[in-house]
Design an enzyme around this catalytic site. Structure first.
Site, PDB file in Angstrom:
ATOM      1  N   CYS A 112       0.810  -1.231   0.000  1.00 38.02           N
ATOM      2  CA  CYS A 112       0.000   0.000   0.000  1.00 38.02           C
ATOM      3  C   CYS A 112       0.838   1.273   0.000  1.00 38.02           C
ATOM      4  O   CYS A 112       0.320   2.362  -0.236  1.00 38.02           O
ATOM      5  CB  CYS A 112      -0.946   0.002   1.198  1.00 38.02           C
ATOM      6  N   HIS A 277      -3.610   6.806   1.473  1.00 37.56           N
ATOM      7  CA  HIS A 277      -3.943   5.467   0.971  1.00 37.56           C
ATOM      8  C   HIS A 277      -5.345   5.094   1.452  1.00 37.56           C
ATOM      9  O   HIS A 277      -5.724   5.378   2.588  1.00 37.56           O
ATOM     10  CB  HIS A 277      -2.908   4.464   1.478  1.00 37.56           C
ATOM     11  N   ASN A 307     -10.195  -0.862  -1.357  1.00 39.20           N
ATOM     12  CA  ASN A 307      -8.735  -0.739  -1.238  1.00 39.20           C
ATOM     13  C   ASN A 307      -8.108  -1.381  -2.468  1.00 39.20           C
ATOM     14  O   ASN A 307      -8.215  -2.593  -2.666  1.00 39.20           O
ATOM     15  CB  ASN A 307      -8.279  -1.437   0.043  1.00 39.20           C
TER      16      ASN A 307
END
Ligand code: ACO
Length: 350
Positions: A112, A277, A307
């Site tokens: 990430c 993020h 995500n």
């Protein structure tokens, strides 16, 4: 001279999937998913569409947006944790798909935080004149981690529903499954004159607690690296200590933003836009509060995409550039934390 973003673009998987559709496969609900994560929909690829395909789609859009010929790209950096193959990485495959023979292609795997590490690497390549025009891509196909086989049923194309036994197995992964989507994002970077561009970076890694978020099987810690027992016992699916990751994220992300702002000599209060993020909307709300930023100074889109790991930041960046959320002169801060653990931030003057 500073490294500037010439163009950006993104693509998603072909299929929009709602929380209600996910709830057909396991014991979960739209209400739970929205309340705990903020996710409302995400996109899944058609089987056969790979991470390098999404990377190529995003790259083509970024190149077009930059208004350059693709041949001007002389370095590729590809961030992903879901490569098409164990090796080689996606960089070279993307290079071939774009028709850029012999252009160097570097694969990085900071999950990430991949895009932030990628910005730092690209900036260093450009500043040291190792490259003139860098294509930085973050892309993921997470659906390979999904435990079910009933894709047609999930997508509303007929097919058989899972049995109660299968549903029980899928439910054991529900904390992870609901969060993820498939997508790719890309930027084209080049040095330019003036104040505009990337100002600086602060990145960190700490491998001590990597088992709080990792894939226990399908790796060379075992022989053979893919084996029946691992698959039978689901060790090819990520394991996550969700609460530990949540706690780490809400602590480390504000901390690294403060650290970077101090290093750059800019007060946190001067950040015009924070692009974090997109792992969980609740994490980002806590980061926002910790930094004392008002709602108009943060951008979240996890509601629509879930995500998408290395792709979240370039997707949000592209949306902000194209919708006018980023105005000339704005101070933009990127921040992320992911498996490894790796975390970091970058500051940019738009
Ligand atoms: N639907 C319904 N119930 C669920 C679901 C679901 N999808 N997932 C978990 N639950 C249940 C649990 O089983 C538990 O039930 P119990 O109380 O009966 O035992 C209850 O909900 C609470 O579970 P928690 O794990 O405490 O839920 P939490 O509020 O912590 O939310 C979540 C879980 C969303 C995973 C959260 O912890 C989180 O987002 N953590 C961070 C994830 C993250 O950032 N990952 C890193 C990014 S990925 C990367 O780097 C590759």
């Amino acid at each position: 001279m500073r490294t500037q973003i010439l163009g950006s673009g993104f693509v998603t998987g072909q299929n929009l999937v709602t929380n209600d559709q996910i709830a057909r496969m396991m014991d979960t609900s739209d209400a739970w998913i929205r309340e705990r994560s903020g996710v409302e929909t995400r996109y899944y690829v058609e089987q056969g569409t790979t991470t390098s395909d999404l990377g190529a789609g995003a790259a083509r859009k970024a190149i077009e947006d930059a208004g350059i010929a693709k041949e001007e790209i002389d370095y590729i950096v590809f961030a992903t944790m879901t490569p098409d193959h164990y090796f080689p990485g996606c960089g070279g495959i993307l290079q071939d798909k774009l028709g850029l023979p012999h252009v160097p292609a570097l694969d990085i795997r900071q999950q990430c935080t991949g895009f932030i590490y990628g910005l730092q690497i690209s900036d260093a390549l450009l500043k040291t004149e190792q490259a003139r025009t860098v294509l930085l891509v973050g892309a993921e196909v997470h659906t390979g981690f999904m435990p079910w086989t009933q894709w047609d049923y999930l997508l509303g194309r007929g097919g058989e529903p899972p049995t109660p036994e299968e549903k029980a197995v899928y439910t054991s992964f529900r904390d992870r499954i609901v969060l993820f989507g498939d997508a790719g994002g890309a930027v084209v970077l080049r040095q330019g004159e003036g104040d505009k561009g990337l100002l600086g970076f602060q990145v960190h890694s700490d491998g001590a607690n990597f088992k709080d978020l990792y894939v226990p099987g399908a790796g060379f810690a075992r022989r053979p690296y893919v084996n029946e027992a691992d698959v039978r016992e689901w060790r090819h699916v990520p394991e996550m200590n969700g609460r530990a990751v949540f706690k780490l994220a809400v602590g480390r992300m504000p901390e690294v933003v403060r650290e970077l702002c101090k290093k750059q000599g800019v007060p946190v209060a001067e950040i015009d836009l924070l692009i974090a993020h997109q792992a969980n909307l609740r994490i980002n709300e806590m980061v926002q509060r910790a930094l004392g930023l008002s709602n108009d100074r943060v951008y979240n889109n996890i509601q629509r995409y879930g995500n998408t790991t290395a792709a979240t930041i370039p997707i949000a960046l592209d949306e902000c550039r194209k919708s006018g959320r980023i105005q000339p002169g704005n101070l933009v801060c990127f921040v992320g934390l992911g498996s490894g653990f790796h975390w970091g931030a970058a500051l940019m003057r738009a």
